[in-house]
Design a protein around this motif. Structure first.
Motif, PDB file in Angstrom:
ATOM      1  N   UNK A 239       0.862  -1.171   0.000  1.00 31.56           N
ATOM      2  CA  UNK A 239       0.000   0.000   0.000  1.00 31.56           C
ATOM      3  C   UNK A 239       0.901   1.225   0.000  1.00 31.56           C
ATOM      4  N   UNK A 240       0.296   2.379  -0.075  1.00 32.04           N
ATOM      5  CA  UNK A 240       1.029   3.643  -0.025  1.00 32.04           C
ATOM      6  C   UNK A 240       0.608   4.413   1.210  1.00 32.04           C
ATOM      7  N   UNK A 241       1.574   5.070   1.827  1.00 26.48           N
ATOM      8  CA  UNK A 241       1.276   6.064   2.850  1.00 26.48           C
ATOM      9  C   UNK A 241       1.533   7.404   2.185  1.00 26.48           C
ATOM     10  N   UNK A 242       0.545   8.271   2.222  1.00 35.35           N
ATOM     11  CA  UNK A 242       0.686   9.606   1.642  1.00 35.35           C
ATOM     12  C   UNK A 242       0.507  10.626   2.747  1.00 35.35           C
ATOM     13  N   UNK A 243       1.383  11.619   2.763  1.00 36.34           N
ATOM     14  CA  UNK A 243       1.185  12.744   3.679  1.00 36.34           C
ATOM     15  C   UNK A 243       1.193  14.008   2.834  1.00 36.34           C
ATOM     16  N   UNK A 244       0.255  14.874   3.118  1.00 36.07           N
ATOM     17  CA  UNK A 244       0.103  16.111   2.348  1.00 36.07           C
ATOM     18  C   UNK A 244      -0.086  17.267   3.327  1.00 36.07           C
ATOM     19  N   UNK A 245       0.653  18.344   3.097  1.00 36.73           N
ATOM     20  CA  UNK A 245       0.599  19.522   3.956  1.00 36.73           C
ATOM     21  C   UNK A 245       0.461  20.751   3.081  1.00 36.73           C
TER      22      UNK A 245
ATOM     23  N   UNK B 158      -7.500   7.632  -9.539  1.00 35.52           N
ATOM     24  CA  UNK B 158      -6.364   6.766  -9.890  1.00 35.52           C
ATOM     25  C   UNK B 158      -6.728   5.296  -9.715  1.00 35.52           C
ATOM     26  N   UNK B 159      -7.811   5.028  -8.974  1.00 30.72           N
ATOM     27  CA  UNK B 159      -8.227   3.658  -8.719  1.00 30.72           C
ATOM     28  C   UNK B 159      -7.860   3.148  -7.340  1.00 30.72           C
ATOM     29  N   UNK B 160      -7.231   3.996  -6.523  1.00 33.85           N
ATOM     30  CA  UNK B 160      -6.849   3.598  -5.162  1.00 33.85           C
ATOM     31  C   UNK B 160      -7.993   3.882  -4.190  1.00 33.85           C
ATOM     32  N   UNK B 161      -7.955   3.169  -3.077  1.00 31.27           N
ATOM     33  CA  UNK B 161      -8.911   3.400  -1.995  1.00 31.27           C
ATOM     34  C   UNK B 161      -8.174   3.979  -0.800  1.00 31.27           C
ATOM     35  N   UNK B 162      -8.831   4.874  -0.076  1.00 34.84           N
ATOM     36  CA  UNK B 162      -8.296   5.396   1.182  1.00 34.84           C
ATOM     37  C   UNK B 162      -8.816   4.478   2.277  1.00 34.84           C
ATOM     38  N   UNK B 163      -7.905   3.692   2.884  1.00 34.82           N
ATOM     39  CA  UNK B 163      -8.310   2.744   3.910  1.00 34.82           C
ATOM     40  C   UNK B 163      -8.277   3.316   5.313  1.00 34.82           C
ATOM     41  N   UNK B 164      -7.376   4.232   5.538  1.00 36.99           N
ATOM     42  CA  UNK B 164      -7.222   4.801   6.869  1.00 36.99           C
ATOM     43  C   UNK B 164      -6.666   6.200   6.666  1.00 36.99           C
ATOM     44  N   UNK B 165      -7.223   7.185   7.350  1.00 36.25           N
ATOM     45  CA  UNK B 165      -6.714   8.542   7.162  1.00 36.25           C
ATOM     46  C   UNK B 165      -6.919   9.374   8.421  1.00 36.25           C
TER      47      UNK B 165
ATOM     48  N   UNK C 198      -4.720   1.818  -0.736  1.00 37.14           N
ATOM     49  CA  UNK C 198      -4.547   0.464  -1.262  1.00 37.14           C
ATOM     50  C   UNK C 198      -5.094   0.415  -2.675  1.00 37.14           C
ATOM     51  N   UNK C 199      -4.598  -0.558  -3.408  1.00 33.09           N
ATOM     52  CA  UNK C 199      -5.023  -0.761  -4.781  1.00 33.09           C
ATOM     53  C   UNK C 199      -4.087  -1.737  -5.452  1.00 33.09           C
ATOM     54  N   UNK C 200      -4.298  -1.952  -6.730  1.00 35.99           N
ATOM     55  CA  UNK C 200      -3.413  -2.835  -7.488  1.00 35.99           C
ATOM     56  C   UNK C 200      -2.077  -2.121  -7.692  1.00 35.99           C
ATOM     57  N   UNK C 201      -1.087  -2.867  -8.120  1.00 36.77           N
ATOM     58  CA  UNK C 201       0.250  -2.283  -8.296  1.00 36.77           C
ATOM     59  C   UNK C 201       0.217  -1.100  -9.254  1.00 36.77           C
ATOM     60  N   UNK C 202      -0.607  -1.185 -10.326  1.00 37.70           N
ATOM     61  CA  UNK C 202      -0.626  -0.101 -11.303  1.00 37.70           C
ATOM     62  C   UNK C 202      -1.357   1.135 -10.779  1.00 37.70           C
TER      63      UNK C 202
ATOM     64  N   UNK D 253       5.191   7.012   0.389  1.00 37.02           N
ATOM     65  CA  UNK D 253       6.069   5.886   0.684  1.00 37.02           C
ATOM     66  C   UNK D 253       5.292   4.594   0.478  1.00 37.02           C
ATOM     67  N   UNK D 254       5.877   3.669  -0.273  1.00 35.08           N
ATOM     68  CA  UNK D 254       5.274   2.356  -0.471  1.00 35.08           C
ATOM     69  C   UNK D 254       5.627   1.504   0.746  1.00 35.08           C
ATOM     70  N   UNK D 255       4.634   0.843   1.311  1.00 33.74           N
ATOM     71  CA  UNK D 255       4.839   0.039   2.525  1.00 33.74           C
ATOM     72  C   UNK D 255       4.138  -1.308   2.361  1.00 33.74           C
TER      73      UNK D 255
END
Length: 176
Positions: free
Chosen positions: A4-10, A28-35, A51-55, A78-80
């Motif tokens: 999954x990806x962790x994104x931080x935006x300020x 983009x096709x991703x889901x926000x699982x936790x924010x 979360x989402x598929x690799x693409x 960051x990919x985790x």
């Protein structure tokens, strides 16, 4: 393991900013699982696990510089890998009220670090007491205590820390 990806935006807060960011993530096709989002002094901080598929994850990564320019936000990605599912931890809430002074948060975090206790969330706030004009602070935390830790020892040591630092503190299990 699932990635999954962790994104931080300020960025400077304005109406519609988080909607524009999450729309781009969704498209983009991703889901926000936790924010989590917080407004501090006119700036919004948004942190999320996507979360989402690799693409679809790659699409968000590739679009981050463009989003920074378009939205006027500093964005880090960051990919985790997903954490192991079978960690046995006990969720506790910690509430502290005290006179506002430098170093209190660091000492409290140091206590939990010493016992290998994971800090899942921490929120602090400073204010001036209406009754005495004293600078005050609150610390609210969620911690995850490994089930191998002796709870009575942890609670007793936490209360000793509060006594030593002159903090009004409480540590209780989260009841859901």
């Amino acid at each position: 393991m699932t990635q999954s990806l962790i994104i931080s935006a300020l960025g400077s807060n304005r109406p519609g900013l988080l909607e524009a960011l999450t729309r781009q993530i969704s498209q983009s096709g991703c889901s926000v699982n936790h924010s989590r989002g917080s407004l501090i002094d006119g700036h919004i901080l948004f942190v999320a696990r996507l979360t989402g598929s690799w693409d679809t994850l790659a699409r968000v990564e590739a679009a981050s510089e463009r989003l920074e320019r378009e939205l006027g936000m500093a964005i880090q990605i960051r990919r985790v890998e997903a954490p192991p599912e079978n960690r046995l931890q006990l969720p506790y809430t910690v509430d502290i009220v005290a006179r506002d002074r430098n170093g209190t948060l660091n000492e409290v975090l140091g206590f939990f670090s010493q016992y290998q206790i994971e800090v899942a969330e921490v929120v602090t706030q400073s204010y001036v007491s209406d009754h005495t004009d004293t600078p005050m602070a609150t610390i609210q935390m969620t911690v995850h205590i490994p089930d191998v830790q002796p709870l009575t020892v942890i609670r007793d040591q936490f209360m000793e820390l509060c006594d030593r630092l002159n903090l009004d503190g409480l540590m209780e299990p989260i009841k859901h």
